[in-house]
Design a protein around this motif. Structure first.
Motif, PDB file in Angstrom:
ATOM      1  N   LYS A  24     -17.114  92.946  43.674  1.00 60.13           N
ATOM      2  CA  LYS A  24     -17.117  92.012  42.552  1.00 60.13           C
ATOM      3  C   LYS A  24     -17.680  92.720  41.325  1.00 60.13           C
ATOM      4  O   LYS A  24     -18.436  93.681  41.460  1.00 60.13           O
ATOM      5  CB  LYS A  24     -18.001  90.814  42.886  1.00 60.13           C
ATOM      6  CG  LYS A  24     -17.668  90.108  44.190  1.00 60.13           C
ATOM      7  CD  LYS A  24     -18.692  89.026  44.495  1.00 60.13           C
ATOM      8  CE  LYS A  24     -18.410  88.337  45.813  1.00 60.13           C
ATOM      9  NZ  LYS A  24     -19.419  87.287  46.122  1.00 60.13           N
ATOM     10  N   SER A  79     -12.985  93.642  36.240  1.00 62.89           N
ATOM     11  CA  SER A  79     -12.490  92.280  36.522  1.00 62.89           C
ATOM     12  C   SER A  79     -11.003  92.159  36.215  1.00 62.89           C
ATOM     13  O   SER A  79     -10.394  93.051  35.668  1.00 62.89           O
ATOM     14  CB  SER A  79     -13.283  91.269  35.694  1.00 62.89           C
ATOM     15  OG  SER A  79     -13.182  91.601  34.338  1.00 62.89           O
ATOM     16  N   ARG A 114     -19.911  91.710  53.287  1.00 66.20           N
ATOM     17  CA  ARG A 114     -19.081  92.581  52.445  1.00 66.20           C
ATOM     18  C   ARG A 114     -19.464  94.044  52.580  1.00 66.20           C
ATOM     19  O   ARG A 114     -18.625  94.926  52.478  1.00 66.20           O
ATOM     20  CB  ARG A 114     -19.195  92.165  50.976  1.00 66.20           C
ATOM     21  CG  ARG A 114     -18.744  90.746  50.690  1.00 66.20           C
ATOM     22  CD  ARG A 114     -18.640  90.485  49.190  1.00 66.20           C
ATOM     23  NE  ARG A 114     -19.908  90.621  48.510  1.00 66.20           N
ATOM     24  CZ  ARG A 114     -20.130  91.451  47.482  1.00 66.20           C
ATOM     25  NH1 ARG A 114     -19.146  92.225  47.042  1.00 66.20           N
ATOM     26  NH2 ARG A 114     -21.314  91.507  46.902  1.00 66.20           N
ATOM     27  N   GLU A 166     -20.107  91.959  39.565  1.00 62.90           N
ATOM     28  CA  GLU A 166     -21.571  91.970  39.614  1.00 62.90           C
ATOM     29  C   GLU A 166     -22.129  93.035  40.562  1.00 62.90           C
ATOM     30  O   GLU A 166     -23.333  93.245  40.634  1.00 62.90           O
ATOM     31  CB  GLU A 166     -22.127  90.594  40.006  1.00 62.90           C
ATOM     32  CG  GLU A 166     -21.517  89.978  41.254  1.00 62.90           C
ATOM     33  CD  GLU A 166     -20.377  89.016  40.938  1.00 62.90           C
ATOM     34  OE1 GLU A 166     -19.531  89.323  40.058  1.00 62.90           O
ATOM     35  OE2 GLU A 166     -20.339  87.949  41.582  1.00 62.90           O
ATOM     36  N   ASP A 167     -21.261  93.720  41.290  1.00 68.46           N
ATOM     37  CA  ASP A 167     -21.693  94.851  42.102  1.00 68.46           C
ATOM     38  C   ASP A 167     -21.811  96.133  41.286  1.00 68.46           C
ATOM     39  O   ASP A 167     -22.276  97.156  41.797  1.00 68.46           O
ATOM     40  CB  ASP A 167     -20.716  95.086  43.259  1.00 68.46           C
ATOM     41  CG  ASP A 167     -20.702  93.959  44.272  1.00 68.46           C
ATOM     42  OD1 ASP A 167     -19.600  93.583  44.733  1.00 68.46           O
ATOM     43  OD2 ASP A 167     -21.794  93.438  44.602  1.00 68.46           O
ATOM     44  N   THR A 215     -11.699  94.455  41.077  1.00 63.98           N
ATOM     45  CA  THR A 215     -12.254  93.351  41.869  1.00 63.98           C
ATOM     46  C   THR A 215     -11.465  93.182  43.156  1.00 63.98           C
ATOM     47  O   THR A 215     -10.235  93.191  43.145  1.00 63.98           O
ATOM     48  CB  THR A 215     -12.216  92.053  41.059  1.00 63.98           C
ATOM     49  OG1 THR A 215     -13.075  92.187  39.917  1.00 63.98           O
ATOM     50  CG2 THR A 215     -12.709  90.877  41.899  1.00 63.98           C
ATOM     51  N   SER A 221     -14.506  93.936  49.312  1.00 64.77           N
ATOM     52  CA  SER A 221     -14.454  92.724  48.484  1.00 64.77           C
ATOM     53  C   SER A 221     -15.397  92.841  47.293  1.00 64.77           C
ATOM     54  O   SER A 221     -16.190  91.925  47.009  1.00 64.77           O
ATOM     55  CB  SER A 221     -14.813  91.489  49.323  1.00 64.77           C
ATOM     56  OG  SER A 221     -13.959  91.348  50.421  1.00 64.77           O
TER      57      SER A 221
END
Length: 120
Positions: free
Chosen positions: A86, A120, A66, A88-89, A14, A84
């Motif tokens: 995440k 994460s 991003r 969820e990407d 992350t 950046s």
């Protein structure tokens, strides 16, 4: 034969970054709009970004600020810089030839995709 080959995916933490590359062949990149979309199994395809032959581009709201799309016609390549990141990407990312406007693209041909996993 139209071919698009995505590369550059991988596992990242992350907040990290990746740069995806789309190598195209079988057509003149200068004349085409190219887009990136991603897909998670069981979910709908999500359009991310798109760049026109003149370099104008569109970035979807979920990744705006991003993700950055660019193209290098002389190298027959289109890139997606992702910062950046995440969790969820996490998805398989595809580049594709696009018909119609970038705000409502119709994807015509795409590659095999490259997996991006954000831990994460």
């Amino acid at each position: 034969e139209v071919q698009l080959v995505e590369s550059g995916g991988g596992l990242v933490q992350t907040g990290g970054s990746l740069r995806l590359s789309c190598a195209v062949s079988g057509f003149t990149l200068d004349d085409y709009t190219i887009g990136w979309f991603r897909q998670v199994p069981g979910k709908e395809r999500e359009g991310l970004s798109c760049i026109s032959p003149d370099g104008s581009n569109y970035v979807a709201d979920p990744v705006k600020g991003r993700f950055t799309i660019s193209r290098e016609n002389a190298k027959n390549r289109v890139y997606l810089q992702m910062d950046s990141l995440k969790p969820e990407d996490t998805a398989v990312y595809y580049c594709a030839t696009v018909f119609g406007p970038c705000t409502s693209p119709e994807y015509a041909s795409w590659g095999q995709g490259t997996q991006v996993t954000v831990s994460s």
